[in-house]
Design a protein around this motif. Sequence first.
Motif, short mmCIF file in Angstrom:
data_model
loop_
_atom_site.label_atom_id
_atom_site.label_comp_id
_atom_site.label_asym_id
_atom_site.label_seq_id
_atom_site.Cartn_x
_atom_site.Cartn_y
_atom_site.Cartn_z
N HIS A 12 1.01 -0.89 0.43
CA HIS A 12 -0.19 -0.14 -0.22
C HIS A 12 0.85 1.53 0.07
CE1 HIS A 12 -2.97 -3.05 1.49
NE2 HIS A 12 -3.47 -2.00 1.25
N LEU A 13 2.24 0.95 0.45
CA LEU A 13 3.04 2.54 0.28
C LEU A 13 4.35 2.41 -0.77
CD1 LEU A 13 3.10 3.45 4.12
CD2 LEU A 13 1.19 4.10 2.33
N TRP A 14 4.56 2.29 -1.40
CA TRP A 14 5.36 2.52 -2.37
C TRP A 14 6.29 3.78 -3.02
CZ3 TRP A 14 3.30 2.66 -7.38
CH2 TRP A 14 2.28 1.85 -7.25
N ASP A 15 7.41 3.36 -3.36
CA ASP A 15 7.98 4.46 -4.66
C ASP A 15 7.28 4.48 -5.99
OD1 ASP A 15 9.05 5.78 -5.64
OD2 ASP A 15 11.29 5.18 -4.90
N ARG A 16 6.50 5.38 -6.62
CA ARG A 16 5.94 5.56 -7.96
C ARG A 16 7.34 5.31 -8.46
NH1 ARG A 16 1.07 7.15 -9.02
NH2 ARG A 16 -0.62 8.20 -7.41
N ALA A 17 8.39 5.96 -8.26
CA ALA A 17 9.42 6.29 -9.12
C ALA A 17 9.97 4.39 -9.76
CB ALA A 17 11.19 7.01 -9.25
N ASP B 104 -5.01 3.84 -8.01
CA ASP B 104 -4.55 3.57 -8.90
C ASP B 104 -2.81 3.30 -8.21
OD1 ASP B 104 -5.72 2.02 -10.95
OD2 ASP B 104 -5.40 3.46 -12.28
N GLY B 105 -2.47 4.68 -7.14
CA GLY B 105 -1.08 4.60 -6.64
C GLY B 105 -1.25 4.41 -5.40
N PRO B 106 -0.16 4.43 -4.54
CA PRO B 106 -0.14 4.25 -3.81
C PRO B 106 -1.27 5.50 -2.68
CG PRO B 106 1.98 5.73 -3.50
CD PRO B 106 1.30 5.32 -5.30
N HIS B 107 -1.37 4.39 -1.12
CA HIS B 107 -2.28 5.22 -0.36
C HIS B 107 -2.25 6.21 0.39
CE1 HIS B 107 -5.23 1.06 -1.70
NE2 HIS B 107 -6.07 1.93 -0.35
N ALA B 108 -2.40 6.73 0.57
CA ALA B 108 -2.13 7.75 1.74
C ALA B 108 -1.96 7.03 2.75
CB ALA B 108 -3.44 8.64 1.96
N PRO B 109 -0.86 8.01 3.26
CA PRO B 109 -0.11 7.20 4.73
C PRO B 109 -1.43 7.23 5.31
CG PRO B 109 1.32 8.51 3.46
CD PRO B 109 0.07 8.72 2.82
N SER B 110 -2.17 8.19 5.99
CA SER B 110 -2.82 7.98 6.75
C SER B 110 -4.38 6.92 6.44
CB SER B 110 -4.35 9.68 6.95
OG SER B 110 -4.44 9.72 5.70
N THR B 111 -4.44 6.77 5.89
CA THR B 111 -5.47 5.36 5.39
C THR B 111 -5.00 3.85 5.76
OG1 THR B 111 -6.38 6.65 3.19
CG2 THR B 111 -6.89 4.33 4.48
N VAL B 112 -3.67 4.44 5.58
CA VAL B 112 -2.85 3.29 6.19
C VAL B 112 -2.56 2.47 7.62
CG1 VAL B 112 -0.94 2.01 6.20
CG2 VAL B 112 -1.40 2.59 3.70
N ARG B 113 -2.05 3.92 8.04
CA ARG B 113 -1.47 4.37 9.39
C ARG B 113 -2.98 3.70 10.32
NH1 ARG B 113 1.77 8.76 8.58
NH2 ARG B 113 3.97 8.47 9.36
N GLY C 87 5.72 -2.42 -5.19
CA GLY C 87 4.35 -2.14 -4.64
C GLY C 87 3.66 -3.54 -4.67
N MET C 88 1.87 -3.06 -5.13
CA MET C 88 0.58 -4.31 -5.11
C MET C 88 0.49 -4.74 -6.42
SD MET C 88 -3.44 -3.56 -3.90
CE MET C 88 -3.42 -2.86 -2.63
N PRO C 89 0.90 -6.57 -6.07
CA PRO C 89 0.34 -7.30 -7.50
C PRO C 89 -0.51 -7.28 -7.53
CG PRO C 89 1.22 -8.61 -5.26
CD PRO C 89 0.90 -7.82 -4.88
N ARG D 221 8.08 7.94 3.32
CA ARG D 221 9.55 9.20 3.00
C ARG D 221 9.32 8.73 1.34
NH1 ARG D 221 14.39 9.16 5.89
NH2 ARG D 221 13.49 8.70 7.75
N ALA D 222 9.04 7.31 0.82
CA ALA D 222 10.09 6.73 -0.83
C ALA D 222 8.29 7.12 -0.75
CB ALA D 222 9.61 5.14 -0.69
N SER D 223 6.53 7.07 -0.52
CA SER D 223 6.21 7.16 -1.73
C SER D 223 5.48 8.55 -2.00
CB SER D 223 4.87 6.90 -0.41
OG SER D 223 4.36 7.73 0.52
N ALA D 224 6.30 9.56 -1.08
CA ALA D 224 6.24 11.12 -1.20
C ALA D 224 4.62 11.19 -1.44
CB ALA D 224 7.58 11.55 -2.38
N ARG D 225 3.78 10.86 -1.52
CA ARG D 225 2.23 11.01 -1.93
C ARG D 225 1.42 12.53 -1.47
NH1 ARG D 225 -3.15 7.70 -2.81
NH2 ARG D 225 -4.82 10.01 -1.88
N PRO D 226 1.22 13.99 -1.50
CA PRO D 226 1.22 14.89 -0.98
C PRO D 226 -0.50 14.68 0.07
CG PRO D 226 0.79 15.29 -2.79
CD PRO D 226 0.97 13.81 -2.72
#
Length: 375
Positions: A85-90, A117-126, A99-101, A159-164
């Motif tokens: 759920h938290l991964w680096d787009r680059a 389609d991208g990584p989840h919001a850190p707040s959602t994962v937490r 990331g997610m298979p 830190r890696a997901s860098a999602r605002p």
Amino acid sequence: MRRAEALDALDSVLPFDRRDFLAELLTDDDVATLRHLAKEGIGDNSLRALASDLGYLEAWCQASAGEPLPWPAPEALLLKFVAHHLWDRARRETDPAHGMPGDVTVALKEVGLLRVDGPHAPSTVRRRLSSWSTLTKWRGLKGNFNALGLQSAVKLAVRASARPRGRKSKKAVTADILTVLLKACAGDRLVDVRDRAILITAFASGGRRRSEISALRVGQIVEEEPVPTDPKAPHGEKLPCLSIRLGRTKTTQADSDAFVLLIGRPVRVLREWLERANISEGAVFRGIDRWGNLEKRATPQAVNLILKRCIAEAGLDPQAFSAHGLRSGYLTETARRGIPLPEAMQQSQHHSVQQASNYYNDAERTLGRAARVII
């Protein structure tokens, strides 16, 4: 079917149209845990979030591991959840396995549980990890949620997901926008009277959450002595005043004596609704059918939809606003008017200065001199 019937006991918390869907995802033990939490008096909103998170976790575990969620979950499964759920787009561009298979993504999208389609919001994962931990404790088990490896993995992944961080409402419902919305529902129909009362009560009472507006009951409203229109002229013209005893909210307990005030126009609008709808007990805000008959209390989702409908009728973009905009809008408006933050927080009932100041400071900064050094 047995699980669906068991979930009927939670019908005040879980929408009926979600019952069968959740029954397919949850195990018998899951349902028993939720019913136990309901009996323990956990708040409706908290229980609703726990049920939603539990359904997602069960579906994710089935899709990624091919089996129901184990209790307690091993640390390796918790780490896998973070990695999915938290991964680096680059990195995903050069490493498709990061990331997610794909098969897990497809499985969750097919049941409508995955919309990004991208990584989840850190707040959602937490939040989901926190729900997972809470449910583990309520089963009398000890989880690995405080493991150093998991905590480090979350920090590095964030830190890696860098999602605002996105706001719950893109735009705040400030006083000028509220005025436009009230004009949009200025008619004499019962539904117009109700909608005006919902909007102005939610805003003027400090930006109450939609769950608090939905749960508001007549017994929480207390008549107070009229107050001076001008605090500096105590013997001058008076304004009507009501207090709302908050009881259990996101930041207060059921036996809390916390209250907020309504003064002047909001009092008159709320009284008009109660008188027109002939409501003297129970839920303050109710659904209204097509024939103008009152139904059961308006749900939190209904409060949000009412706001969005008024936004659309006012010619604004419903996608840019949500019910949380009333809360952020109240604090934004107090900042614009130079009301000190501690005074504003008494009405909004924010316990965190940092959280409240996020809205408050945004308004101050746009009106201040610091960003106007060169213009």
